[in-house]
Design a protein around this motif. Structure first.
Motif, short mmCIF file in Angstrom:
data_model
loop_
_atom_site.label_atom_id
_atom_site.label_comp_id
_atom_site.label_asym_id
_atom_site.label_seq_id
_atom_site.Cartn_x
_atom_site.Cartn_y
_atom_site.Cartn_z
N ASP A 173 8.46 -15.13 18.63
CA ASP A 173 8.54 -16.48 18.06
C ASP A 173 7.41 -17.35 18.61
O ASP A 173 6.66 -18.00 17.86
CB ASP A 173 9.92 -17.03 18.44
N LEU A 174 7.27 -17.35 19.94
CA LEU A 174 6.18 -18.10 20.57
C LEU A 174 4.83 -17.48 20.23
O LEU A 174 3.82 -18.19 20.09
CB LEU A 174 6.38 -18.13 22.09
N GLY A 175 4.80 -16.15 20.10
CA GLY A 175 3.56 -15.47 19.78
C GLY A 175 2.99 -15.91 18.45
O GLY A 175 1.76 -15.99 18.28
N ILE A 176 3.85 -16.20 17.49
CA ILE A 176 3.39 -16.69 16.19
C ILE A 176 2.67 -18.03 16.35
O ILE A 176 1.63 -18.28 15.74
CB ILE A 176 4.57 -16.79 15.20
N GLY A 177 3.23 -18.90 17.19
CA GLY A 177 2.57 -20.18 17.45
C GLY A 177 1.23 -20.00 18.16
O GLY A 177 0.27 -20.72 17.87
N MET A 194 7.24 -26.47 30.52
CA MET A 194 7.76 -25.49 29.56
C MET A 194 8.78 -26.13 28.63
O MET A 194 8.72 -25.95 27.40
CB MET A 194 8.42 -24.32 30.29
N LEU A 195 9.71 -26.90 29.19
CA LEU A 195 10.75 -27.52 28.37
C LEU A 195 10.17 -28.57 27.43
O LEU A 195 10.57 -28.66 26.26
CB LEU A 195 11.82 -28.13 29.28
N LEU A 196 9.22 -29.36 27.92
CA LEU A 196 8.58 -30.36 27.05
C LEU A 196 7.82 -29.67 25.91
O LEU A 196 7.85 -30.13 24.77
CB LEU A 196 7.62 -31.23 27.86
N ALA A 197 7.16 -28.57 26.23
CA ALA A 197 6.42 -27.82 25.20
C ALA A 197 7.37 -27.27 24.15
O ALA A 197 7.08 -27.30 22.95
CB ALA A 197 5.62 -26.69 25.85
N LEU A 198 8.54 -26.78 24.59
CA LEU A 198 9.53 -26.27 23.63
C LEU A 198 10.07 -27.39 22.75
O LEU A 198 10.35 -27.18 21.56
CB LEU A 198 10.68 -25.58 24.38
N VAL A 199 10.22 -28.60 23.32
CA VAL A 199 10.68 -29.74 22.53
C VAL A 199 9.65 -30.09 21.46
O VAL A 199 9.99 -30.25 20.27
CB VAL A 199 10.95 -30.96 23.44
N PHE A 200 8.38 -30.22 21.85
CA PHE A 200 7.34 -30.53 20.89
C PHE A 200 7.26 -29.46 19.81
O PHE A 200 7.08 -29.77 18.62
CB PHE A 200 5.98 -30.65 21.60
N ARG A 201 7.40 -28.22 20.21
CA ARG A 201 7.33 -27.11 19.27
C ARG A 201 8.49 -27.18 18.27
O ARG A 201 8.31 -26.97 17.07
CB ARG A 201 7.37 -25.81 20.05
N GLY A 202 9.68 -27.46 18.78
CA GLY A 202 10.85 -27.56 17.91
C GLY A 202 10.75 -28.71 16.93
O GLY A 202 11.09 -28.57 15.75
N VAL A 203 10.26 -29.86 17.40
CA VAL A 203 10.08 -31.02 16.52
C VAL A 203 9.04 -30.70 15.45
O VAL A 203 9.20 -31.03 14.26
CB VAL A 203 9.67 -32.26 17.34
N ALA A 204 7.95 -30.03 15.85
CA ALA A 204 6.91 -29.65 14.89
C ALA A 204 7.46 -28.73 13.82
O ALA A 204 7.07 -28.83 12.64
CB ALA A 204 5.75 -28.97 15.63
N PHE A 205 8.37 -27.84 14.20
CA PHE A 205 8.97 -26.93 13.25
C PHE A 205 9.66 -27.69 12.12
O PHE A 205 9.60 -27.29 10.95
CB PHE A 205 10.00 -26.04 13.98
N GLU A 206 10.33 -28.78 12.47
CA GLU A 206 11.08 -29.53 11.47
C GLU A 206 10.20 -30.50 10.68
O GLU A 206 10.36 -30.65 9.46
CB GLU A 206 12.21 -30.32 12.15
N VAL A 260 -1.42 -32.61 12.74
CA VAL A 260 -0.89 -32.98 14.06
C VAL A 260 0.24 -32.06 14.46
O VAL A 260 0.31 -31.57 15.60
CB VAL A 260 -0.42 -34.45 14.05
N TRP A 261 1.13 -31.78 13.51
CA TRP A 261 2.27 -30.91 13.82
C TRP A 261 1.85 -29.46 13.98
O TRP A 261 2.48 -28.70 14.73
CB TRP A 261 3.35 -31.07 12.76
N ASP A 262 0.78 -29.06 13.32
CA ASP A 262 0.23 -27.72 13.55
C ASP A 262 -0.24 -27.59 15.00
O ASP A 262 0.01 -26.57 15.66
CB ASP A 262 -0.94 -27.45 12.61
N VAL A 263 -0.93 -28.62 15.48
CA VAL A 263 -1.40 -28.62 16.87
C VAL A 263 -0.22 -28.61 17.83
O VAL A 263 -0.22 -27.90 18.85
CB VAL A 263 -2.32 -29.84 17.13
N ALA A 264 0.82 -29.41 17.52
CA ALA A 264 2.01 -29.46 18.37
C ALA A 264 2.70 -28.10 18.42
O ALA A 264 3.16 -27.66 19.48
CB ALA A 264 2.97 -30.53 17.87
N PHE A 265 2.79 -27.43 17.27
CA PHE A 265 3.44 -26.13 17.21
C PHE A 265 2.65 -25.09 18.00
O PHE A 265 3.21 -24.35 18.82
CB PHE A 265 3.58 -25.69 15.76
N ALA A 266 1.34 -25.03 17.78
CA ALA A 266 0.50 -24.06 18.48
C ALA A 266 0.42 -24.38 19.97
O ALA A 266 0.58 -23.50 20.83
CB ALA A 266 -0.90 -24.02 17.87
#
Length: 334
Positions: A27-31, A90-102, A113-119
Protein backbone atom coordinates in the motif's frame (compact mmCIF):
# COMPACT_ATOMS: atom_id res chain seq x y z
CA UNK A 1 0.34 -27.20 31.85
CA UNK A 2 0.70 -23.51 32.66
CA UNK A 3 0.68 -21.18 29.65
CA UNK A 4 3.35 -18.49 29.46
CA UNK A 5 1.03 -15.57 28.72
CA UNK A 6 3.88 -13.10 28.21
CA UNK A 7 5.30 -15.29 25.46
CA UNK A 8 1.84 -15.74 23.92
CA UNK A 9 1.37 -11.98 23.84
CA UNK A 10 4.82 -11.45 22.33
CA UNK A 11 3.71 -13.79 19.55
CA UNK A 12 0.45 -11.86 19.06
CA UNK A 13 2.25 -8.50 18.88
CA UNK A 14 4.79 -9.99 16.48
CA UNK A 15 1.98 -11.38 14.33
CA UNK A 16 0.26 -7.97 14.25
CA UNK A 17 3.50 -6.25 13.21
CA UNK A 18 4.38 -8.64 10.38
CA UNK A 19 0.76 -8.64 9.17
CA UNK A 20 0.84 -4.84 9.06
CA UNK A 21 4.12 -4.89 7.13
CA UNK A 22 2.75 -7.44 4.65
CA UNK A 23 -0.59 -5.69 4.11
CA UNK A 24 0.38 -2.03 4.34
CA UNK A 25 3.81 -2.47 2.75
CA UNK A 26 2.54 -2.72 -0.81
CA UNK A 27 0.00 0.00 0.00
CA UNK A 28 2.78 2.41 0.97
CA UNK A 29 4.88 1.12 -1.92
CA UNK A 30 2.28 2.37 -4.39
CA UNK A 31 2.62 5.87 -2.92
CA UNK A 32 6.42 5.63 -3.13
CA UNK A 33 6.13 4.76 -6.84
CA UNK A 34 3.58 7.53 -7.46
CA UNK A 35 6.09 10.22 -8.58
CA UNK A 36 7.42 7.89 -11.28
CA UNK A 37 4.03 7.80 -13.03
CA UNK A 38 3.24 11.13 -14.67
CA UNK A 39 -0.15 10.31 -16.22
CA UNK A 40 -3.17 11.10 -14.04
CA UNK A 41 -5.05 8.06 -15.38
CA UNK A 42 -2.18 5.75 -14.37
CA UNK A 43 -2.10 7.25 -10.89
CA UNK A 44 -5.86 6.78 -10.62
CA UNK A 45 -5.49 3.08 -11.44
CA UNK A 46 -2.68 2.70 -8.89
CA UNK A 47 -4.82 4.19 -6.13
CA UNK A 48 -7.88 2.20 -7.18
CA UNK A 49 -5.92 -1.02 -6.73
CA UNK A 50 -5.78 -0.45 -2.96
CA UNK A 51 -8.81 1.81 -2.45
CA UNK A 52 -11.05 -0.91 -0.94
CA UNK A 53 -8.44 -2.21 1.53
CA UNK A 54 -5.93 0.51 2.45
CA UNK A 55 -7.61 1.70 5.66
CA UNK A 56 -8.28 -1.86 6.86
CA UNK A 57 -4.59 -2.67 6.42
CA UNK A 58 -3.71 -0.14 9.12
CA UNK A 59 -5.88 -1.97 11.67
CA UNK A 60 -2.85 -4.11 12.45
CA UNK A 61 -0.73 -1.07 13.30
CA UNK A 62 -3.34 -0.06 15.87
CA UNK A 63 -3.42 -3.60 17.26
CA UNK A 64 0.37 -3.72 17.54
CA UNK A 65 0.70 -0.30 19.20
CA UNK A 66 -2.35 -0.70 21.44
CA UNK A 67 -1.32 -4.21 22.40
CA UNK A 68 2.16 -3.02 23.35
CA UNK A 69 0.64 -0.34 25.60
CA UNK A 70 -1.79 -2.76 27.25
CA UNK A 71 0.34 -5.85 27.82
CA UNK A 72 3.95 -4.62 27.75
CA UNK A 73 3.69 -1.21 29.46
CA UNK A 74 7.37 -1.04 30.38
CA UNK A 75 8.42 -1.57 26.77
CA UNK A 76 5.93 1.09 25.68
CA UNK A 77 7.26 3.51 28.33
CA UNK A 78 10.85 2.96 27.16
CA UNK A 79 10.34 2.86 23.39
CA UNK A 80 8.12 5.96 23.10
CA UNK A 81 10.56 8.45 24.70
CA UNK A 82 13.44 6.92 22.72
CA UNK A 83 11.60 7.11 19.40
CA UNK A 84 9.18 10.04 19.79
CA UNK A 85 10.41 11.81 16.67
CA UNK A 86 10.31 8.98 14.08
CA UNK A 87 7.04 7.59 15.46
CA UNK A 88 5.38 11.04 15.46
CA UNK A 89 6.59 11.72 11.91
CA UNK A 90 5.31 8.31 10.81
CA UNK A 91 1.85 8.93 12.24
CA UNK A 92 1.63 12.44 10.77
CA UNK A 93 2.69 11.07 7.38
CA UNK A 94 -0.02 8.39 7.58
CA UNK A 95 -2.59 11.09 8.42
CA UNK A 96 -1.59 13.23 5.42
CA UNK A 97 -1.60 10.15 3.23
CA UNK A 98 -5.07 9.12 4.39
CA UNK A 99 -6.49 12.61 3.87
CA UNK A 100 -4.94 12.71 0.39
CA UNK A 101 -6.62 9.41 -0.42
CA UNK A 102 -10.04 10.94 0.22
CA UNK A 103 -9.58 14.50 -1.10
CA UNK A 104 -7.59 13.79 -4.26
CA UNK A 105 -10.76 12.57 -5.98
CA UNK A 106 -12.80 15.62 -5.02
CA UNK A 107 -10.76 18.38 -6.64
CA UNK A 108 -9.05 19.23 -9.90
CA UNK A 109 -7.39 22.44 -8.80
CA UNK A 110 -5.62 20.89 -5.80
CA UNK A 111 -5.07 17.39 -7.19
CA UNK A 112 -1.32 18.01 -7.56
CA UNK A 113 -1.08 19.00 -3.89
CA UNK A 114 -2.81 15.81 -2.79
CA UNK A 115 -0.60 13.76 -5.10
CA UNK A 116 2.43 15.19 -3.31
CA UNK A 117 0.79 14.51 0.08
CA UNK A 118 0.05 10.91 -0.90
CA UNK A 119 3.54 10.22 -2.26
CA UNK A 120 5.32 12.18 0.49
CA UNK A 121 3.23 10.63 3.25
CA UNK A 122 3.96 7.14 1.92
CA UNK A 123 7.69 7.75 1.64
CA UNK A 124 8.11 9.47 5.01
CA UNK A 125 6.02 6.82 6.76
CA UNK A 126 8.07 3.99 5.25
CA UNK A 127 11.35 5.74 6.04
CA UNK A 128 10.34 6.35 9.66
CA UNK A 129 9.25 2.74 10.08
CA UNK A 130 12.66 1.61 8.88
CA UNK A 131 14.51 4.10 11.09
CA UNK A 132 12.43 2.97 14.08
CA UNK A 133 13.34 -0.65 13.37
CA UNK A 134 17.01 0.26 12.92
CA UNK A 135 17.02 2.16 16.22
CA UNK A 136 15.50 -0.85 18.00
CA UNK A 137 18.05 -3.22 16.48
CA UNK A 138 21.01 -1.05 17.48
CA UNK A 139 19.67 -0.95 21.04
CA UNK A 140 17.96 1.48 23.41
CA UNK A 141 19.78 2.73 26.48
CA UNK A 142 17.84 1.90 29.64
CA UNK A 143 18.72 2.77 33.25
CA UNK A 144 16.51 1.17 35.87
CA UNK A 145 13.09 1.17 34.21
CA UNK A 146 13.40 4.30 32.06
CA UNK A 147 14.99 5.46 28.84
CA UNK A 148 18.30 7.17 29.56
CA UNK A 149 19.62 7.97 26.09
CA UNK A 150 19.66 11.20 24.13
CA UNK A 151 17.06 12.86 21.90
CA UNK A 152 18.88 11.96 18.66
CA UNK A 153 20.12 8.46 19.53
CA UNK A 154 17.68 6.99 17.00
CA UNK A 155 19.37 8.79 14.10
CA UNK A 156 22.49 6.86 13.09
CA UNK A 157 24.01 5.63 9.81
CA UNK A 158 22.69 2.14 10.58
CA UNK A 159 19.11 3.28 11.22
CA UNK A 160 19.18 5.38 8.02
CA UNK A 161 20.37 2.37 6.01
CA UNK A 162 17.50 0.29 7.45
CA UNK A 163 15.09 3.15 6.63
CA UNK A 164 16.22 3.25 3.00
CA UNK A 165 15.96 -0.55 2.83
CA UNK A 166 12.34 -0.42 4.01
CA UNK A 167 11.44 2.32 1.51
CA UNK A 168 12.90 0.37 -1.41
CA UNK A 169 11.45 -2.91 -0.10
CA UNK A 170 7.98 -1.38 0.07
CA UNK A 171 8.45 -0.07 -3.47
CA UNK A 172 9.20 -3.67 -4.50
CA UNK A 173 5.98 -4.83 -2.84
CA UNK A 174 4.05 -2.02 -4.53
CA UNK A 175 5.42 -2.79 -7.98
CA UNK A 176 4.75 -6.54 -7.70
CA UNK A 177 1.23 -5.83 -6.39
CA UNK A 178 0.53 -3.69 -9.45
CA UNK A 179 1.94 -6.41 -11.71
CA UNK A 180 -0.69 -8.70 -10.22
CA UNK A 181 -3.56 -6.18 -10.36
CA UNK A 182 -3.04 -4.36 -13.67
CA UNK A 183 -2.50 -4.98 -17.36
CA UNK A 184 -0.92 -3.14 -20.27
CA UNK A 185 1.51 -0.24 -19.96
CA UNK A 186 1.31 0.05 -16.16
CA UNK A 187 2.08 -3.64 -15.70
CA UNK A 188 5.01 -3.47 -18.15
CA UNK A 189 6.44 -0.43 -16.39
CA UNK A 190 6.06 -2.06 -12.99
CA UNK A 191 7.97 -5.12 -14.19
CA UNK A 192 10.94 -2.84 -14.91
CA UNK A 193 10.62 -1.15 -11.52
CA UNK A 194 10.32 -4.55 -9.83
CA UNK A 195 13.66 -5.66 -11.30
CA UNK A 196 15.38 -2.50 -10.05
CA UNK A 197 13.81 -2.53 -6.58
CA UNK A 198 14.34 -6.29 -6.17
CA UNK A 199 18.08 -6.00 -6.82
CA UNK A 200 18.33 -2.96 -4.52
CA UNK A 201 16.25 -4.64 -1.79
CA UNK A 202 18.36 -7.81 -1.79
CA UNK A 203 21.57 -5.77 -1.74
CA UNK A 204 20.38 -3.72 1.24
CA UNK A 205 19.14 -6.87 3.00
CA UNK A 206 22.64 -8.31 2.67
CA UNK A 207 24.23 -5.09 3.97
CA UNK A 208 21.88 -4.86 6.98
CA UNK A 209 22.41 -8.57 7.73
CA UNK A 210 26.19 -8.05 7.74
CA UNK A 211 25.98 -4.98 9.99
CA UNK A 212 23.39 -6.30 12.48
CA UNK A 213 25.61 -8.78 14.40
CA UNK A 214 28.04 -5.93 15.13
CA UNK A 215 25.37 -3.74 16.74
CA UNK A 216 25.51 -5.76 19.96
CA UNK A 217 27.49 -8.75 21.27
CA UNK A 218 24.20 -10.55 21.95
CA UNK A 219 23.36 -10.55 18.23
CA UNK A 220 26.81 -11.79 17.28
CA UNK A 221 26.56 -14.68 19.69
CA UNK A 222 22.98 -15.42 18.67
CA UNK A 223 23.85 -15.69 14.98
CA UNK A 224 27.18 -17.50 15.17
CA UNK A 225 26.87 -19.76 18.23
CA UNK A 226 25.39 -23.25 18.10
CA UNK A 227 22.46 -24.13 17.75
CA UNK A 228 21.33 -20.72 16.43
CA UNK A 229 24.04 -21.00 13.76
CA UNK A 230 21.73 -23.48 12.08
CA UNK A 231 19.14 -20.72 11.58
CA UNK A 232 21.87 -18.33 10.43
CA UNK A 233 22.61 -20.70 7.56
CA UNK A 234 19.03 -21.79 6.87
CA UNK A 235 17.46 -18.33 6.50
CA UNK A 236 19.92 -17.10 3.81
CA UNK A 237 19.17 -20.27 1.85
CA UNK A 238 15.45 -19.46 2.01
CA UNK A 239 16.22 -15.88 0.94
CA UNK A 240 18.09 -17.21 -2.10
CA UNK A 241 15.15 -19.51 -2.87
CA UNK A 242 12.73 -16.55 -2.65
CA UNK A 243 14.98 -14.34 -4.77
CA UNK A 244 15.16 -17.06 -7.44
CA UNK A 245 11.36 -17.38 -7.41
CA UNK A 246 10.96 -13.60 -7.63
CA UNK A 247 13.32 -13.17 -10.59
CA UNK A 248 11.92 -16.24 -12.35
CA UNK A 249 8.39 -14.86 -12.00
CA UNK A 250 9.46 -11.49 -13.39
CA UNK A 251 11.38 -13.07 -16.24
CA UNK A 252 8.49 -15.39 -17.17
CA UNK A 253 5.96 -12.52 -16.99
CA UNK A 254 3.90 -14.18 -14.27
CA UNK A 255 1.33 -12.07 -12.45
CA UNK A 256 1.11 -13.37 -8.88
CA UNK A 257 4.37 -15.16 -8.05
CA UNK A 258 6.60 -12.03 -7.89
CA UNK A 259 4.29 -10.55 -5.25
CA UNK A 260 4.20 -13.81 -3.24
CA UNK A 261 7.99 -14.15 -3.24
CA UNK A 262 8.43 -10.48 -2.33
CA UNK A 263 6.19 -11.02 0.69
CA UNK A 264 8.22 -14.11 1.61
CA UNK A 265 11.39 -12.00 1.64
CA UNK A 266 9.81 -9.68 4.22
CA UNK A 267 8.64 -12.61 6.34
CA UNK A 268 12.17 -14.06 6.33
CA UNK A 269 13.59 -10.68 7.38
CA UNK A 270 11.11 -10.58 10.25
CA UNK A 271 12.11 -14.10 11.35
CA UNK A 272 15.75 -13.06 11.29
CA UNK A 273 15.01 -10.02 13.47
CA UNK A 274 12.97 -12.18 15.87
CA UNK A 275 15.89 -14.61 16.23
CA UNK A 276 18.21 -11.68 16.97
CA UNK A 277 15.83 -10.08 19.50
CA UNK A 278 14.57 -13.04 21.50
CA UNK A 279 14.06 -12.97 24.47
CA UNK A 280 14.41 -9.17 24.49
CA UNK A 281 11.53 -6.86 23.72
CA UNK A 282 13.72 -3.77 24.04
CA UNK A 283 17.28 -4.83 23.20
CA UNK A 284 19.65 -5.22 24.85
CA UNK A 285 18.24 -5.13 28.39
CA UNK A 286 14.42 -5.45 28.71
CA UNK A 287 13.12 -8.99 28.19
CA UNK A 288 9.57 -10.06 27.33
CA UNK A 289 8.95 -11.04 30.95
CA UNK A 290 10.48 -7.84 32.37
CA UNK A 291 8.13 -5.71 30.25
CA UNK A 292 4.95 -7.78 30.72
CA UNK A 293 1.91 -6.52 32.62
CA UNK A 294 0.55 -8.53 35.60
CA UNK A 295 -0.76 -12.01 34.82
CA UNK A 296 -4.41 -11.03 35.37
CA UNK A 297 -4.11 -8.15 32.90
CA UNK A 298 -2.59 -10.44 30.29
CA UNK A 299 -5.40 -12.98 30.79
CA UNK A 300 -8.14 -10.35 30.60
CA UNK A 301 -6.75 -8.78 27.42
CA UNK A 302 -6.26 -12.17 25.81
CA UNK A 303 -9.98 -13.01 26.05
CA UNK A 304 -10.97 -10.08 23.82
CA UNK A 305 -8.03 -10.62 21.48
CA UNK A 306 -8.91 -14.28 20.86
CA UNK A 307 -12.33 -13.10 19.67
CA UNK A 308 -11.30 -9.97 17.75
CA UNK A 309 -8.23 -11.16 15.82
CA UNK A 310 -10.09 -13.97 13.97
CA UNK A 311 -12.88 -11.48 13.13
CA UNK A 312 -10.35 -9.00 11.74
CA UNK A 313 -8.71 -11.77 9.72
CA UNK A 314 -12.08 -12.86 8.34
CA UNK A 315 -13.26 -9.41 7.21
CA UNK A 316 -9.79 -8.67 5.78
CA UNK A 317 -9.81 -11.92 3.80
CA UNK A 318 -13.36 -11.22 2.64
CA UNK A 319 -12.43 -7.73 1.42
CA UNK A 320 -9.51 -9.09 -0.59
CA UNK A 321 -11.69 -11.87 -1.98
CA UNK A 322 -14.43 -9.47 -3.10
CA UNK A 323 -11.93 -7.19 -4.84
CA UNK A 324 -9.79 -9.95 -6.34
CA UNK A 325 -8.69 -9.88 -9.96
CA UNK A 326 -7.52 -7.09 -12.22
CA UNK A 327 -8.41 -3.40 -11.86
CA UNK A 328 -10.87 -1.88 -14.29
CA UNK A 329 -9.40 1.52 -15.33
CA UNK A 330 -12.89 2.88 -16.03
CA UNK A 331 -14.05 2.47 -12.43
CA UNK A 332 -13.29 5.32 -10.04
CA UNK A 333 -12.79 5.45 -6.31
CA UNK A 334 -15.73 6.65 -4.24
Amino acid sequence: MEIDLALVWAGIIGFAVITYVILDGFDLGIGILFPFMSETADRDVMMNSVAPVWDGNETWLVLGGGGLFAVFPLAYAVILPALYMPITLMLLALVFRGVAFEYRWRTLRWKGVWDVAFAGGSMVSAMMQGITLGALVQGIEVTGRAYSGGWWDWLTPFSIIVGVAVVIGYALLGSTWLIMKTDGSIQNRMRRYAWITAIATLSLMALVSILTPFQDAVYFKRWFAWPSLMFSLFIPLLVLFSAKGLFTGLNDHRDASPFVYSLLLFVLCFIGIAISFFPYLVPPSVTIWDAAAPEKSLSFALVGTVVLVPLILMYTAYAYWVFRGKINPEEGYH
